[in-house]
Scaffold this motif. Structure first.
Motif, PDB file in Angstrom:
ATOM      1  N   ASP A   2    -101.545   5.318  93.396  1.00  0.00           N
ATOM      2  CA  ASP A   2    -100.685   4.721  94.412  1.00  0.00           C
ATOM      3  C   ASP A   2    -100.993   5.417  95.732  1.00  0.00           C
ATOM      4  O   ASP A   2    -100.551   6.549  95.972  1.00  0.00           O
ATOM      5  CB  ASP A   2     -99.208   4.909  94.060  1.00  0.00           C
ATOM      6  CG  ASP A   2     -98.794   4.143  92.822  1.00  0.00           C
ATOM      7  OD1 ASP A   2     -99.407   3.093  92.566  1.00  0.00           O
ATOM      8  OD2 ASP A   2     -97.867   4.597  92.124  1.00  0.00           O
ATOM      9  N   LEU A   3    -101.770   4.736  96.573  1.00  0.00           N
ATOM     10  CA  LEU A   3    -102.095   5.337  97.864  1.00  0.00           C
ATOM     11  C   LEU A   3    -100.856   5.417  98.740  1.00  0.00           C
ATOM     12  O   LEU A   3    -100.754   6.287  99.611  1.00  0.00           O
ATOM     13  CB  LEU A   3    -103.182   4.521  98.547  1.00  0.00           C
ATOM     14  CG  LEU A   3    -104.509   4.416  97.783  1.00  0.00           C
ATOM     15  CD1 LEU A   3    -105.524   3.629  98.597  1.00  0.00           C
ATOM     16  CD2 LEU A   3    -105.043   5.800  97.443  1.00  0.00           C
ATOM     17  N   SER A   4     -99.928   4.504  98.539  1.00  0.00           N
ATOM     18  CA  SER A   4     -98.631   4.506  99.214  1.00  0.00           C
ATOM     19  C   SER A   4     -97.707   3.643  98.383  1.00  0.00           C
ATOM     20  O   SER A   4     -98.096   3.116  97.340  1.00  0.00           O
ATOM     21  CB  SER A   4     -98.759   3.957 100.633  1.00  0.00           C
ATOM     22  OG  SER A   4     -99.059   2.576 100.612  1.00  0.00           O
ATOM     23  N   ASP A   5     -96.478   3.444  98.845  1.00  0.00           N
ATOM     24  CA  ASP A   5     -95.557   2.586  98.126  1.00  0.00           C
ATOM     25  C   ASP A   5     -96.032   1.137  98.106  1.00  0.00           C
ATOM     26  O   ASP A   5     -95.599   0.355  97.264  1.00  0.00           O
ATOM     27  CB  ASP A   5     -94.170   2.663  98.766  1.00  0.00           C
ATOM     28  CG  ASP A   5     -93.511   4.018  98.544  1.00  0.00           C
ATOM     29  OD1 ASP A   5     -93.959   4.743  97.635  1.00  0.00           O
ATOM     30  OD2 ASP A   5     -92.563   4.340  99.291  1.00  0.00           O
ATOM     31  N   ALA A   6     -96.913   0.796  99.039  1.00  0.00           N
ATOM     32  CA  ALA A   6     -97.348  -0.597  99.166  1.00  0.00           C
ATOM     33  C   ALA A   6     -98.741  -0.856  98.609  1.00  0.00           C
ATOM     34  O   ALA A   6     -99.137  -2.001  98.462  1.00  0.00           O
ATOM     35  CB  ALA A   6     -97.302  -1.038 100.627  1.00  0.00           C
ATOM     36  N   ILE A  62    -104.476   1.133  93.674  1.00  0.00           N
ATOM     37  CA  ILE A  62    -105.831   0.813  93.259  1.00  0.00           C
ATOM     38  C   ILE A  62    -106.070   1.377  91.867  1.00  0.00           C
ATOM     39  O   ILE A  62    -105.463   2.371  91.462  1.00  0.00           O
ATOM     40  CB  ILE A  62    -106.902   1.352  94.236  1.00  0.00           C
ATOM     41  CG1 ILE A  62    -106.803   2.883  94.350  1.00  0.00           C
ATOM     42  CG2 ILE A  62    -106.792   0.676  95.588  1.00  0.00           C
ATOM     43  CD1 ILE A  62    -107.958   3.489  95.120  1.00  0.00           C
ATOM     44  N   GLN A  63    -106.951   0.723  91.140  1.00  0.00           N
ATOM     45  CA  GLN A  63    -107.246   1.121  89.769  1.00  0.00           C
ATOM     46  C   GLN A  63    -108.738   0.928  89.523  1.00  0.00           C
ATOM     47  O   GLN A  63    -109.316  -0.079  89.962  1.00  0.00           O
ATOM     48  CB  GLN A  63    -106.424   0.255  88.807  1.00  0.00           C
ATOM     49  CG  GLN A  63    -106.518   0.635  87.341  1.00  0.00           C
ATOM     50  CD  GLN A  63    -105.729  -0.343  86.477  1.00  0.00           C
ATOM     51  OE1 GLN A  63    -106.269  -1.332  85.979  1.00  0.00           O
ATOM     52  NE2 GLN A  63    -104.441  -0.089  86.318  1.00  0.00           N
ATOM     53  N   LEU A  78    -112.450  -2.805  88.759  1.00  0.00           N
ATOM     54  CA  LEU A  78    -111.693  -2.430  89.945  1.00  0.00           C
ATOM     55  C   LEU A  78    -110.532  -3.395  90.094  1.00  0.00           C
ATOM     56  O   LEU A  78    -110.704  -4.610  89.916  1.00  0.00           O
ATOM     57  CB  LEU A  78    -112.568  -2.482  91.204  1.00  0.00           C
ATOM     58  CG  LEU A  78    -113.680  -1.429  91.328  1.00  0.00           C
ATOM     59  CD1 LEU A  78    -114.558  -1.740  92.543  1.00  0.00           C
ATOM     60  CD2 LEU A  78    -113.086  -0.030  91.441  1.00  0.00           C
ATOM     61  N   ALA A  79    -109.353  -2.873  90.399  1.00  0.00           N
ATOM     62  CA  ALA A  79    -108.176  -3.713  90.608  1.00  0.00           C
ATOM     63  C   ALA A  79    -107.300  -3.078  91.676  1.00  0.00           C
ATOM     64  O   ALA A  79    -107.316  -1.854  91.867  1.00  0.00           O
ATOM     65  CB  ALA A  79    -107.390  -3.886  89.308  1.00  0.00           C
ATOM     66  N   GLY A  80    -106.560  -3.906  92.364  1.00  0.00           N
ATOM     67  CA  GLY A  80    -105.693  -3.377  93.408  1.00  0.00           C
ATOM     68  C   GLY A  80    -104.521  -4.292  93.692  1.00  0.00           C
ATOM     69  O   GLY A  80    -104.544  -5.491  93.374  1.00  0.00           O
TER      70      GLY A  80
END
Length: 877
Positions: free
Chosen positions: A522-526, A529-530, A549-551
């Protein structure tokens, strides 16, 4: 309470489903705690919110269904149970629009072990997990003309609904996370893990139907001289009554129970059992073909008295015994766990009725013909043991499992024509067995990265060993005697130890080693990326590296975007590589003595066979999640799956080519030791396909509707598969010029044999002692492909409506349900009979006479049994 994003991914789930879906099946023993929380929520009338945890598609222990970067459907056991069908596959097709479960008939063992599909792909391209662990496949190879032809998939119907807490359906490619087979997606069955309590139920149901377009008859027409009166297409003229045939069959009784037993102060074991006895159904029409030889020019008098409803066309008769166990217990700072099953299924299906005048009948044994019966006994055993815990910030999980599936075939009411008048009428035709042993270690750690709010790293290793065996039948089941005619037991010749000079009854095995790494941040609450990487090495075809890759991005509260891209693969199964058998097949109404050859067989190589390689895939998806309006949740996902070197079964070579090609194929077969066989087939990496589709899901809840809770759901799936390359139609791969290995009929079955569209809608209402579920499922058009355009049948779109009413007459512990599936008695498009016009030549042609007594196509996506009524009594304790 707010539902924001939670239910946007929950497809056609009733309030009971939502109440029961909240248990977290996180890998670190959180399931029992979550299950208790769900019970409390149900008592309070609440529904789970966006904190509902999923464990499929991620190895984090706090990923919610609403925040998943890929679509995951969560379906509770309660929702699966709100139907008269106690088979898990039939219940799932009512819940998930992209999930299909055809119900073919007269397809040998596939009548009893029926495969299901996800997103229109092959049954073996969906990975099935139990408690997050890979499930072994069935030993049976679906080799006949049905959806999933050429595949060997997991038998999901081995799982009793009462043993489950919920099912998670990941609709996205996940080979990089879970390994081979996860091209279409992953279905994870989470077993119940409570410390106390239990449930028992009795379900009774039966079909009450008027068979659409199938009439009774009361005689055969003849001329004054006794000669038959023939219809324009050359069959006998029957005196139809004008009344549709009524059927009251398919009686099904299901007894199921589950009980939770505490183990020590914190452990548990849940034991679930189910017994199901299902009688066969029969939707055959009257057979107007002549059954006996003429006496001069006159009809044999027996033509007037023989029962012309002589076939059996519908569900097979089955009796299932299922025992499943799931438990865990702390041990020091760690926890051990175990789960497993012991299943037995006895099934009986029928082949084609052999007419008295059939060349392969012996009238001294069966003067009025015979209906050969295929009796199957399937034993399925599995056990998994493991240990998990925390060590220096690493959550670890190590497990060992073994699974076995074995199917034996006993053919009764049959004969071996080549053995003459002394032929036995019952044969042991042998069997199939598949084993899987698997060991794996998974570790996960939360990382403190300054640029991210939370990051998890997962690493793992897995070793898998597989084995496939063919047990030969008794000699008489396949032997070729001295009296001529087709050798072997009629309808299902026994498995032979030698096929075209090649020994096939030896065990075949291989092993697979894999390593994977996965990161979820979680780069941020919003922003989430996986990513995942997985390396696989098979002992028989080599290694492969796959990625994903997923986001997910939520720029505005309540509106989120998500996307994924991945590569995948599916190794050829051992069944596809080594299955070998002779059988009698019905191909477009023609009975063919056919042999299935391993790709390594010299005869197969002469016809164009090559060693199989793995299927390779590229998957892409993008979606929108909308939950900005209270109680309304909407998701829209589009996807594309490109599969190269897809493994398919060839046409029945020697049956429908040119005269010269057929003669050349049969010469190859005769030289290989099959002088009476008319066709052969084998597996090939024959085609590339591209599947594009769309999933749309919407859910709306009314918290207070006439004093109760109302839940409205709708789901839509559009799915289209296209063959982008067909390397199998090039005659250069064979020694026979111009021979087409994978041609028109099989191509059309693959791309149009399942509905292109499917709509699921449901209404669920609960108020105190009363509950109701109303479902409607619309199946789009399906093409039942024939050998040419004249024999193609377009099955029209149909809507199936189900209704269940639930009552609690004696309080919350007892529930009574009354309902019906397909309450409006809808049938698929009836097959045409008589004369028709060839669309290519404009000439008049006869439709197959089989269409009289097999009135519906096996490619109907909802079967062809009609209205099913049922009752259920359940007790919670």
């Amino acid at each position: 309470m707010t539902t924001r994003r939670t239910s946007a991914l929950l497809l056609t789930i009733s309030p009971l489903a939502l109440l029961a879906a909240a248990p977290a099946a996180a890998q670190q023993n959180q399931e029992a705690v979550q299950e208790a929380n769900v019970g409390q929520a149900a008592a309070q009338g609440d529904t789970p919110d966006q904190s509902t945890i999923v464990v499929t598609g991620t190895r984090r222990n706090d990923r919610t269904v609403a925040d998943s970067p890929v679509p995951v459907d969560v379906i509770s056991a309660e929702s699966l149970g709100n139907t008269g069908f106690t088979e898990v596959n039939r219940a799932l097709t009512q819940e998930v629009p992209s999930f299909n479960f055809p119900q073919p008939s007269i397809t040998d063992g596939t009548d009893v072990i029926r495969p299901a599909t996800l997103r229109g792909l092959g049954p073996d391209q969906t990975l099935v997990l139990i408690n997050g662990k890979r499930r072994h496949s069935a030993s049976l190879l679906n080799i006949n003309g049905s959806v999933g032809r050429g595949t060997s998939a997991v038998d999901i119907n081995m799982i009793p609904t009462i043993a489950l807490s919920r099912v998670e359906v990941l609709r996205d490619g996940a080979a990089a996370q879970y390994g081979s087979d996860a091209i279409a997606g992953v279905i994870n069955f989470q077993l119940r893990s409570a410390r106390s309590g239990g449930k028992a139920s009795v379900t009774y149901g039966k079909y009450y139907t008027d068979v659409d377009g199938v009439q009774n008859y009361n005689g055969v027409q003849a001329n004054a001289d006794g000669s038959p009166v023939l219809t324009p297409d050359g069959v006998l003229t029957l005196n139809y009554t004008g009344e549709e045939r009524k059927r009251r069959d398919g009686r099904t009784v299901t007894l199921a129970a589950v009980v939770a037993i505490p183990l020590g102060a914190e452990g548990q074991v849940n034991v679930a059992g189910e017994w199901q006895d299902r009688n066969p159904t029969n939707r055959t029409g009257a057979d107007p073909r002549r059954q006996y030889n003429l006496i001069g020019t006159a009809l044999d008098p027996r033509e007037r008295t023989i029962n012309r409803f002589s076939h059996r066309y519908g569900d097979a008769g089955t009796e299932d015994y299922k025992v499943w166990v799931n438990g865990d217990h702390p041990i020091g700072s760690a926890e051990y766990y175990f789960f497993g099953n012991a299943n037995r299924r006895d099934g009986q299906s029928a082949g084609f009725f052999r007419q008295p005048l059939n060349a392969n009948n012996i009238t001294s044994i069966y003067p009025d013909g015979f209906l050969p019966l295929i009796n199957t006994k399937t034993i399925d055993l599995a056990v998994t043991v493991g240990l998990r815990g925390d060590l220096s910030g690493w959550r670890w999980d190590a497990s060992l499992q073994h699974g076995r599936n074995k199917t034996d075939f006993l053919i009764t009411n049959t004969l071996n024509r080549s053995l003459g008048p002394t032929s036995p009428t019952e044969f042991d035709s042998g069997g199939l067995q598949y084993d899987q042993t698997l060991a794996n270690v998974d570790v996960t750690r939360d990382l403190a990265l300054g640029f991210a709010s939370k990051t998890s790293l997962s690493l793992g290793a897995e070793y898998r060993r597989e084995r496939f065996d063919i047990r030969p039948g008794e000699v008489g089941s396949y032997g070729n005697g001295t009296f001529g005619g087709s050798p072997g037991a009629q309808v299902f010749p026994g498995f032979q130890p030698l096929i075209a000079g090649q020994r096939v009854d030896q065990p075949h095995s291989r092993n697979n080693k894999s390593l994977y790494a996965e990161i979820d941040s979680d780069l941020s609450d919003a922003i989430n990326i996986q990513g995942a990487l997985r390396y696989e090495n098979y002992s028989d075809f080599g290694s492969d590296l796959n990625w994903k890759l997923a986001g997910r991005l939520e720029p505005v509260n309540g509106i989120a975007l998500r996307a994924s891209a991945s590569s995948g693969f599916r190794a050829p199964s051992l069944q596809q590589q080594f299955f070998a058998a002779a059988s009698t097949q019905n191909v477009s109404g023609v009975l063919l003595d056919t042999v299935t050859l391993p790709v390594s067989n010299p005869a197969a190589k002469a016809l164009g066979a090559k060693e199989l390689t793995a299927e390779q895939s590229q998957s892409y998806s993008a979606g929108l999640v909308f939950s900005a309006i209270p109680r309304l949740n909407v998701t829209l996902d589009i996807y594309q799956v490109q599969i190269d070197d897809r493994i398919v079964v060839t046409e029945n070579l020697g049956a429908f080519g040119t005269t010269a090609q057929n003669a050349a194929v049969r010469a190859v077969l005769a030289a290989a030791g099959f002088p009476t066989v008319t066709a052969a087939r084998f597996f090939i990496n024959g085609i590339d396909t591209r599947t594009r589709g769309l999933d749309f899901v919407t859910t709306y809840r009314v918290a207070d509707f006439v004093g109760g809770r109302l839940n409205l759901t709708g789901g839509f799936n559009y799915n289209k598969t296209k063959i982008t390359r067909n390397a199998a139609n090039q005659g250069s791969v064979s020694t026979i010029p111009g021979l087409v290995l994978f041609g028109r009929q099989e191509s059309l079955r693959l791309v149009q044999g399942q509905p292109r569209t499917k709509i699921n809608t449901s209404l669920d209402f609960e108020r105190q002692w009363f509950g109701a579920t109303l479902r409607a499922t619309r199946y789009g058009k399906v093409l039942a492909a024939g050998a040419d355009r004249f024999n193609d049948i377009n099955l029209e779109a149909k809507t199936i409506t189900d209704l269940e009413l639930r009552f609690k007459p004696l309080g919350d512990r007892m529930s009574l349900a009354l309902g019906g599936n397909n309450i409006f008695d809808v049938y698929p498009t009836k097959l045409p009979v008589g004369r028709g016009v060839d669309p290519d030549t404009g000439a008049a042609r006869n439709y197959s006479a089989n269409n009289y007594f097999l009135p519906y196509s096996s490619f109907s996506p909802f079967g062809f049994n009609g209205r099913y009524l049922y009752g259920r009594v359940s007790i919670d304790f």
